[in-house]
Design a protein around this motif. Structure first.
Motif, PDB file in Angstrom:
ATOM      1  N   ILE A 229     -14.373   9.707   4.457  1.00  0.00           N
ATOM      2  CA  ILE A 229     -14.768  11.068   4.840  1.00  0.00           C
ATOM      3  C   ILE A 229     -13.868  12.127   4.205  1.00  0.00           C
ATOM      4  O   ILE A 229     -14.188  13.319   4.239  1.00  0.00           O
ATOM      5  N   THR A 230     -12.749  11.717   3.587  1.00  0.00           N
ATOM      6  CA  THR A 230     -11.872  12.680   2.899  1.00  0.00           C
ATOM      7  C   THR A 230     -11.798  12.450   1.395  1.00  0.00           C
ATOM      8  O   THR A 230     -11.401  13.357   0.656  1.00  0.00           O
ATOM      9  N   GLY A 231     -12.126  11.238   0.947  1.00  0.00           N
ATOM     10  CA  GLY A 231     -11.950  10.925  -0.465  1.00  0.00           C
ATOM     11  C   GLY A 231     -10.500  10.789  -0.874  1.00  0.00           C
ATOM     12  O   GLY A 231     -10.178  10.869  -2.059  1.00  0.00           O
ATOM     13  N   ARG A 232      -9.619  10.542   0.077  1.00  0.00           N
ATOM     14  CA  ARG A 232      -8.193  10.423  -0.217  1.00  0.00           C
ATOM     15  C   ARG A 232      -7.704   9.015   0.099  1.00  0.00           C
ATOM     16  O   ARG A 232      -8.177   8.362   1.035  1.00  0.00           O
ATOM     17  N   TRP A 233      -6.731   8.568  -0.687  1.00  0.00           N
ATOM     18  CA  TRP A 233      -6.078   7.303  -0.382  1.00  0.00           C
ATOM     19  C   TRP A 233      -5.290   7.440   0.916  1.00  0.00           C
ATOM     20  O   TRP A 233      -4.945   8.538   1.353  1.00  0.00           O
ATOM     21  N   VAL A 234      -4.951   6.304   1.507  1.00  0.00           N
ATOM     22  CA  VAL A 234      -4.287   6.307   2.811  1.00  0.00           C
ATOM     23  C   VAL A 234      -2.932   7.011   2.735  1.00  0.00           C
ATOM     24  O   VAL A 234      -2.546   7.733   3.656  1.00  0.00           O
TER      25      VAL A 234
ATOM     26  N   ALA B 256       1.695   0.275  -6.954  1.00  0.00           N
ATOM     27  CA  ALA B 256       1.038   1.585  -6.928  1.00  0.00           C
ATOM     28  C   ALA B 256      -0.433   1.463  -6.565  1.00  0.00           C
ATOM     29  O   ALA B 256      -1.015   2.386  -5.985  1.00  0.00           O
ATOM     30  N   SER B 257      -1.050   0.317  -6.895  1.00  0.00           N
ATOM     31  CA  SER B 257      -2.475   0.118  -6.613  1.00  0.00           C
ATOM     32  C   SER B 257      -2.773   0.085  -5.117  1.00  0.00           C
ATOM     33  O   SER B 257      -3.927   0.242  -4.718  1.00  0.00           O
ATOM     34  N   PHE B 258      -1.752  -0.132  -4.286  1.00  0.00           N
ATOM     35  CA  PHE B 258      -1.961  -0.105  -2.840  1.00  0.00           C
ATOM     36  C   PHE B 258      -2.217   1.311  -2.337  1.00  0.00           C
ATOM     37  O   PHE B 258      -2.819   1.498  -1.289  1.00  0.00           O
ATOM     38  N   HIS B 259      -1.701   2.306  -3.042  1.00  0.00           N
ATOM     39  CA  HIS B 259      -1.818   3.709  -2.610  1.00  0.00           C
ATOM     40  C   HIS B 259      -1.288   3.876  -1.189  1.00  0.00           C
ATOM     41  O   HIS B 259      -1.881   4.562  -0.357  1.00  0.00           O
ATOM     42  N   LEU B 260      -0.137   3.257  -0.922  1.00  0.00           N
ATOM     43  CA  LEU B 260       0.521   3.345   0.373  1.00  0.00           C
ATOM     44  C   LEU B 260       1.971   3.800   0.275  1.00  0.00           C
ATOM     45  O   LEU B 260       2.536   4.302   1.252  1.00  0.00           O
ATOM     46  N   GLY B 261       2.570   3.624  -0.874  1.00  0.00           N
ATOM     47  CA  GLY B 261       4.015   3.775  -1.011  1.00  0.00           C
ATOM     48  C   GLY B 261       4.536   5.173  -0.752  1.00  0.00           C
ATOM     49  O   GLY B 261       5.706   5.344  -0.371  1.00  0.00           O
ATOM     50  N   ARG B 262       3.717   6.208  -0.946  1.00  0.00           N
ATOM     51  CA  ARG B 262       4.175   7.582  -0.756  1.00  0.00           C
ATOM     52  C   ARG B 262       3.990   8.070   0.671  1.00  0.00           C
ATOM     53  O   ARG B 262       4.330   9.214   0.984  1.00  0.00           O
TER      54      ARG B 262
END
Length: 433
Positions: A78-83, A311-317
């Motif tokens: 619903i946001t188009g954003r990574w977690v 980086a492919s997890f899109h969780l680290g940040r």
């Protein structure tokens, strides 16, 4: 000649007016069936889902984000954003400082968990003049910078998720919002087949019965769309949040109890380790490396320091995620100190596993027919929905180029630009004395 020009301008103006009205009448229904694994309809007779392949668009499968959980995945859609960007990092609302843990159903109404500065599609659409509604959809019950979704129906805790009559009533309700009140965007959520997948396992006959019930519901939906006279105006996207896999248990395997490999009471100040295949820990000060090393020795899981995750997890940040993240091997449930786990199926595992993949179907006047799409990440659904609604998207991580081949020529039903091009072409041929 002046009369010809006047008539041409009048006709063009009428056409543009009709086009603008059509743009304002854009209607999109997004339906999520929680836990609908990508292949659940392949071992069951599903004539209505099969017909959608002929009448609309099907993706081979879609990949949910890491995490493969209900709230994080729905908010990515619903946001188009990574977690790591939208920060809804778990089904539970938690606070690592106070050790607060709020159960999933209660979290759905806690705006402080959802209102992270990333606007969901409902709010973006409303700010551009559209009317939106959420029926049971995760995130729909929150306020965003003080702004709420135009209309919200929240699911009550303990409410049964498998009543087929109520499923049909819910469809009639949301379609009446489109046909009688001119809503533009409605999101509708069903808690199945997730519940039966957890309770019985993905291979149980009861799961197959629920898939057939979903199929009948799709058939009812299509009939109801016609009855509400929405066939020429309503686009429908049907998807899910994650898949499901069988939980491995004794005597087939040794189940994971992490306290066997480190003293959690001594080394950790916060933990969530009893939630499927995904767990988090906050080590006590100065003990992060000791916790990491101990968990690295445990079987059937992978431990990550948050800032060293791929980086492919899109969780680290993520700022919300604790420093240590644990992901179990497929089918191994994480337990902290003892085993209290009764589920036969679960999710939360790595999103590259096929058991975590899920479905995508779409039909309506904007979509091609008999179109099979290659797999894609669920983050790309958001720009597609913005295109269908003809609104300017908020910043997002998706790309319309991934999905635009699903759409008919131009991707929208409006004809405004075409009218103006035709008008200019005709005027260029006229000479007014």
């Amino acid at each position: 000649m002046r009369l010809q020009v006047l008539l041409l301008l009048t006709a063009a103006g009428c056409a543009v007016g009709r086009s603008l009205r059509k743009s304002a009448d854009k209607k999109l229904l997004l339906i999520s069936f929680d836990g609908f694994r990508w292949d659940y309809d392949q071992d069951v007779d599903t004539p209505n889902l099969d017909q959608l392949v002929v009448d609309g668009v099907k993706a081979k499968y879609i990949t949910p984000p890491m995490l493969t959980m209900t709230s994080p995945s729905h908010f990515t859609t619903i946001t188009g954003r990574w977690v790591e960007d939208h920060e809804v990092v778990h089904n539970m609302m938690f606070n690592t400082t106070t050790n607060l843990k709020v159960p999933h159903k209660q979290t759905l109404s806690r705006s402080e968990w959802w209102d992270t500065g990333v606007p969901p599609l409902w709010i973006t659409a409303q700010n551009q003049g559209l009317k939106t509604a959420s029926f049971f959809f995760p995130g729909g019950g929150a306020n965003y910078s003080g702004q709420s979704v135009n209309r919200v129906v929240m699911e009550e805790a303990g409410f049964p998720d498998d009543n087929e009559t109520e499923w049909q009533q819910n469809i009639d309700t949301v379609l009446s919002w489109f046909s009688q009140e001119n809503f533009n965007l409605v999101t509708l959520y069903y808690g199945e087949p997730d519940n039966v997948g957890h309770a019985k396992g993905p291979d149980h006959p009861r799961r197959k019965e629920i898939i057939q019930q979903i199929d009948r519901t799709i058939g009812y939906l299509r009939t109801a769309i016609h009855r509400h006279q929405l066939t020429d105006s309503l686009d429908v996207i049907i998807t899910s949040d994650h898949g499901m896999t069988t939980v491995k248990k004794r005597p087939l395997v040794d189940e994971i109890v992490l306290n066997k490999y480190l003293n959690l009471l001594k080394l950790a100040s916060f933990e969530i380790l009893d939630y499927g295949g995904f767990g988090v820990l906050t080590p006590r000060p100065g003990m992060e490396q000791e916790v990491f090393d101990a968990l690295s020795m445990a079987p059937n899981l992978t431990v990550y320091k948050k800032h060293e995750m791929p980086a492919s997890f899109h969780l680290g940040r993520s700022e919300r995620l604790p420093p240590i993240v644990v992901i179990a091997d497929l089918g191994f449930n994480l337990n902290s100190r003892f085993i209290v786990y009764v589920n036969k199926g679960d999710h939360g595992f790595h999103n590259h596993h096929m058991d975590m993949k899920t479905i995508f179907r779409a039909f309506g006047p904007s979509f091609k027919q008999n179109f099979l799409s290659e797999p894609f990440d669920s983050v790309h659904i958001y720009p597609l929905m913005c295109k269908l609604l003809q609104i300017q998207p908020a910043p997002h991580n998706g790309s319309l180029s991934v999905t635009e081949d699903m759409l008919r020529s131009g991707g929208t039903r409006g004809t405004g630009p075409t009218v103006w091009i035709l008008l200019l072409s005709l005027l260029s041929r006229l000479t007014v004395p």
